[in-house]
Design a protein around this motif. Structure first.
Motif, PDB file in Angstrom:
ATOM      1  N   ILE A 173      37.633 -46.695 -57.129  1.00  7.61           N
ATOM      2  CA  ILE A 173      38.265 -45.783 -56.228  1.00  7.61           C
ATOM      3  C   ILE A 173      37.556 -45.689 -54.764  1.00  7.61           C
ATOM      4  N   ASP A 174      38.395 -45.825 -53.705  1.00  5.10           N
ATOM      5  CA  ASP A 174      37.672 -45.918 -52.412  1.00  5.10           C
ATOM      6  C   ASP A 174      38.538 -44.951 -51.770  1.00  5.10           C
ATOM      7  N   ILE A 175      38.096 -43.974 -50.982  1.00  2.00           N
ATOM      8  CA  ILE A 175      38.658 -43.115 -50.086  1.00  2.00           C
ATOM      9  C   ILE A 175      39.087 -43.762 -48.611  1.00  2.00           C
ATOM     10  N   ALA A 211      39.723 -36.640 -60.669  1.00  2.00           N
ATOM     11  CA  ALA A 211      39.586 -37.649 -61.596  1.00  2.00           C
ATOM     12  C   ALA A 211      39.214 -37.280 -62.943  1.00  2.00           C
ATOM     13  N   GLN A 212      38.213 -36.430 -63.210  1.00  2.00           N
ATOM     14  CA  GLN A 212      37.718 -35.821 -64.396  1.00  2.00           C
ATOM     15  C   GLN A 212      38.999 -35.277 -65.130  1.00  2.00           C
ATOM     16  N   ARG A 213      39.938 -34.561 -64.642  1.00  2.00           N
ATOM     17  CA  ARG A 213      40.924 -34.223 -65.206  1.00  2.00           C
ATOM     18  C   ARG A 213      42.036 -35.090 -65.689  1.00  2.00           C
ATOM     19  N   GLU A 214      42.148 -36.174 -64.819  1.00  2.00           N
ATOM     20  CA  GLU A 214      43.075 -37.215 -65.053  1.00  2.00           C
ATOM     21  C   GLU A 214      42.561 -37.854 -66.278  1.00  2.00           C
ATOM     22  N   ILE A 215      41.234 -38.183 -66.533  1.00  2.00           N
ATOM     23  CA  ILE A 215      40.869 -39.276 -67.410  1.00  2.00           C
ATOM     24  C   ILE A 215      40.311 -38.658 -68.579  1.00  2.00           C
ATOM     25  N   GLY A 216      40.178 -37.254 -68.507  1.00  2.00           N
ATOM     26  CA  GLY A 216      39.640 -36.482 -69.823  1.00  2.00           C
ATOM     27  C   GLY A 216      38.725 -37.070 -70.565  1.00  2.00           C
ATOM     28  N   GLU A 217      38.987 -37.353 -71.610  1.00  2.00           N
ATOM     29  CA  GLU A 217      37.795 -37.561 -72.954  1.00  2.00           C
ATOM     30  C   GLU A 217      37.981 -39.256 -72.806  1.00  2.00           C
ATOM     31  N   ARG A 218      39.025 -39.794 -71.906  1.00  2.00           N
ATOM     32  CA  ARG A 218      39.082 -41.234 -72.591  1.00  2.00           C
ATOM     33  C   ARG A 218      38.008 -42.034 -71.518  1.00  2.00           C
ATOM     34  N   ALA A 268      45.635 -44.140 -62.770  1.00  2.00           N
ATOM     35  CA  ALA A 268      45.328 -44.522 -61.313  1.00  2.00           C
ATOM     36  C   ALA A 268      46.706 -43.915 -60.593  1.00  2.00           C
ATOM     37  N   ALA A 269      47.659 -44.359 -61.005  1.00  2.00           N
ATOM     38  CA  ALA A 269      48.896 -43.418 -60.101  1.00  2.00           C
ATOM     39  C   ALA A 269      49.028 -42.034 -60.317  1.00  2.00           C
ATOM     40  N   GLY A 270      48.675 -41.317 -61.325  1.00  2.00           N
ATOM     41  CA  GLY A 270      48.708 -40.106 -61.469  1.00  2.00           C
ATOM     42  C   GLY A 270      47.427 -39.206 -60.508  1.00  2.00           C
ATOM     43  N   LEU A 271      46.322 -40.059 -60.411  1.00  2.00           N
ATOM     44  CA  LEU A 271      45.246 -39.627 -59.718  1.00  2.00           C
ATOM     45  C   LEU A 271      45.676 -39.774 -57.981  1.00  2.00           C
ATOM     46  N   SER A 272      46.322 -40.780 -57.685  1.00  2.00           N
ATOM     47  CA  SER A 272      46.491 -40.899 -56.255  1.00  2.00           C
ATOM     48  C   SER A 272      47.461 -40.059 -55.760  1.00  2.00           C
ATOM     49  N   ASP A 273      48.583 -39.746 -56.609  1.00  2.00           N
ATOM     50  CA  ASP A 273      49.689 -38.886 -56.520  1.00  2.00           C
ATOM     51  C   ASP A 273      49.044 -37.355 -56.469  1.00  2.00           C
ATOM     52  N   ARG A 274      48.234 -36.853 -57.293  1.00  2.32           N
ATOM     53  CA  ARG A 274      47.658 -35.477 -57.213  1.00  2.32           C
ATOM     54  C   ARG A 274      46.560 -35.672 -56.012  1.00  2.32           C
ATOM     55  N   PHE A 275      46.204 -36.488 -55.628  1.00  2.00           N
ATOM     56  CA  PHE A 275      45.201 -36.518 -54.401  1.00  2.00           C
ATOM     57  C   PHE A 275      45.859 -36.324 -53.141  1.00  2.00           C
ATOM     58  N   TYR A 305      45.603 -38.212 -43.070  1.00  2.00           N
ATOM     59  CA  TYR A 305      45.113 -37.769 -44.212  1.00  2.00           C
ATOM     60  C   TYR A 305      44.143 -38.741 -45.078  1.00  2.00           C
ATOM     61  N   PRO A 306      43.359 -38.405 -45.765  1.00  2.00           N
ATOM     62  CA  PRO A 306      42.346 -39.351 -46.655  1.00  2.00           C
ATOM     63  C   PRO A 306      43.604 -39.792 -47.517  1.00  2.00           C
ATOM     64  N   ALA A 307      43.395 -41.006 -48.039  1.00  2.00           N
ATOM     65  CA  ALA A 307      44.446 -41.659 -49.557  1.00  2.00           C
ATOM     66  C   ALA A 307      43.432 -42.405 -50.217  1.00  2.00           C
ATOM     67  N   LEU A 308      43.903 -42.867 -51.310  1.00  2.00           N
ATOM     68  CA  LEU A 308      43.013 -43.371 -52.153  1.00  2.00           C
ATOM     69  C   LEU A 308      43.488 -45.053 -52.230  1.00  2.00           C
ATOM     70  N   SER A 309      42.479 -45.816 -52.452  1.00  2.00           N
ATOM     71  CA  SER A 309      42.656 -47.265 -52.620  1.00  2.00           C
ATOM     72  C   SER A 309      42.081 -47.641 -54.184  1.00  2.00           C
ATOM     73  N   ILE A 310      42.714 -47.774 -54.913  1.00  2.00           N
ATOM     74  CA  ILE A 310      42.300 -48.053 -56.445  1.00  2.00           C
ATOM     75  C   ILE A 310      42.600 -49.449 -56.983  1.00  2.00           C
TER      76      ILE A 310
END
Length: 380
Positions: free
Chosen positions: A254-256, A282-289, A316-323, A336-341
């Motif tokens: 992930i790059d901002i 990111a930690q919420r999105e990946i959880g225990e995985r 990745a899609a969920g994280l980008s959307d939440r961000f 605004y900053p965005a994510l490239s994954i």
């Protein structure tokens, strides 16, 4: 074979006093609430002194001074339980505390002012010692399970092994009381039981100091492997993570985008806020995985063992959307900053360097698509 209980008791008493004094030195520098070294040290000194003074009597427990010493011994045991509960950050269960409180409460009227039947103080002291060692083992095993401290397993096993020994000795003394047929054999067995128990307890005098040393060492190691700003693993922590990886692994690099412009235009405080936001999301999105690693200034790596590509793309899609939805509330526009994954998948071959390079290439492909104002597409 005759066991010299008196000599063992002298050594145990001196060891308890010395270990108690040693705990006052770390107590002077300890910043933990409750100051457990003082409570443990005081309890050990009281236990050592009472055990030593008790050797001056015949053990019949019929005189008032001897019974007072028994009461002080119980006070020392209670102080040690209090210290261990502070150290373990958890109280013993009610099933232990209630019987222990009852025994201590009954000690004063029955032991000090009771009749001349010595079986009662023997039962109270033996039961209290048994409960104390059981409570100590329970709390030490709790520390071992929750904090993964190996020393706690060893010390907990010592306390646990002494529980049946103290219980056996108390039972034998009560059963054989006044019975000449059982008295000799029971006394010998009881002596061996208490002798072994004394050795085990003596070896555990410095239990909390040893466990605390390992706890501090693990804390320092944890701090060294974590990024102080975001709490994610750093590159040092990534090395330790690599050692435990086996089989297929999926990486999300992930790059901002426009992060430097954010720092230059709104200051590093705004940049730090965005970094913490990304870490939390990111930690919420990946959880225990998986595990999040900060590999650079604004670059993060999600390590997802045994995760198929479809699930990884969903993360990745969920994280980008939440961000994208959260950033406007924290920073000012217009850009605004965005994510490239970038995504990479494959087996672990000693290290993650090959997969990280693949994910880096995939991430830059996504970045180029965004810069050329084309519709973003995933690269693999």
């Amino acid at each position: 074979m005759i066991l010299d209980i008196a000599s063992l008791q002298v050594v145990a008493a001196l060891g308890s006093i010395l270990s108690g004094l040693l705990h006052f030195f770390p107590g002077m520098t300890s910043r933990e609430p409750g100051r457990w070294p003082y409570w443990w040290g005081t309890g050990k000194i009281i236990i050592g002194v009472t055990n030593g003074v008790g050797l001056c009597f015949d053990g019949a427990r019929l005189t008032t001074p001897e019974r007072i010493i028994d009461v002080l011994l119980l006070v020392g045991l209670c102080l040690c339980i209090h210290a261990m509960s502070i150290f373990a950050r958890r109280r013993p269960p009610a099933a232990i505390l209630v019987p222990l409180a009852m025994m201590v409460t009954l000690t004063v009227p029955f032991v000090l002012f009771g009749d001349h039947d010595a079986r009662l103080p023997v039962m109270i002291l033996g039961g209290t010692r048994t409960l104390f060692n059981f409570a100590a083992a329970w709390m030490l095993f709790h520390i071992a399970r929750t904090e993964n401290i190996r020393t706690a397993w060893v010390m907990g096993a010592m306390f646990a092994a002494s529980v049946p020994l103290f219980l056996l000795r108390t039972t034998l003394l009560l059963v054989a009381w006044g019975d000449p047929v059982w008295e000799s054999a029971a006394q010998t067995t009881a002596d061996w039981s208490v002798g072994i128990a004394i050795i085990l307890v003596s070896l555990s005098h410095l239990a909390l100091l040893l466990i605390d040393a390992e706890r501090v060492q693990r804390g320092l190691s944890e701090q060294a492997s974590r990024d102080c700003l975001t709490g994610a693993l750093n590159r040092f922590g990534l090395k330790g993570l690599e050692a435990g990886l086996h089989g297929p692994v999926t990486l999300l690099l992930i790059d901002i985008d426009r992060f430097k412009a954010l720092n230059d235009g709104q200051g590093h405080a705004a940049g730090d806020t965005v970094l913490r936001l990304l870490t939390d999301l990111a930690q919420r999105e990946i959880g225990e995985r998986g595990t999040l690693v900060r590999v650079g200034g604004d670059e993060f790596l999600c390590v997802l063992p045994d995760c198929d590509e479809r699930v990884a793309r969903g993360i990745a899609a969920g994280l980008s959307d939440r961000f994208d939805r959260a950033v406007p509330a924290l920073v000012d526009g217009p850009c605004y900053p965005a994510l490239s994954i970038g995504l990479a998948q494959g087996p672990v071959t000693g290290s993650l360097n090959v997969l990280i390079a693949q994910a880096d290439g995939a991430m830059y492909a996504v970045k180029r698509q965004r810069q050329s104002r084309e519709r973003p597409a995933w690269a693999a």
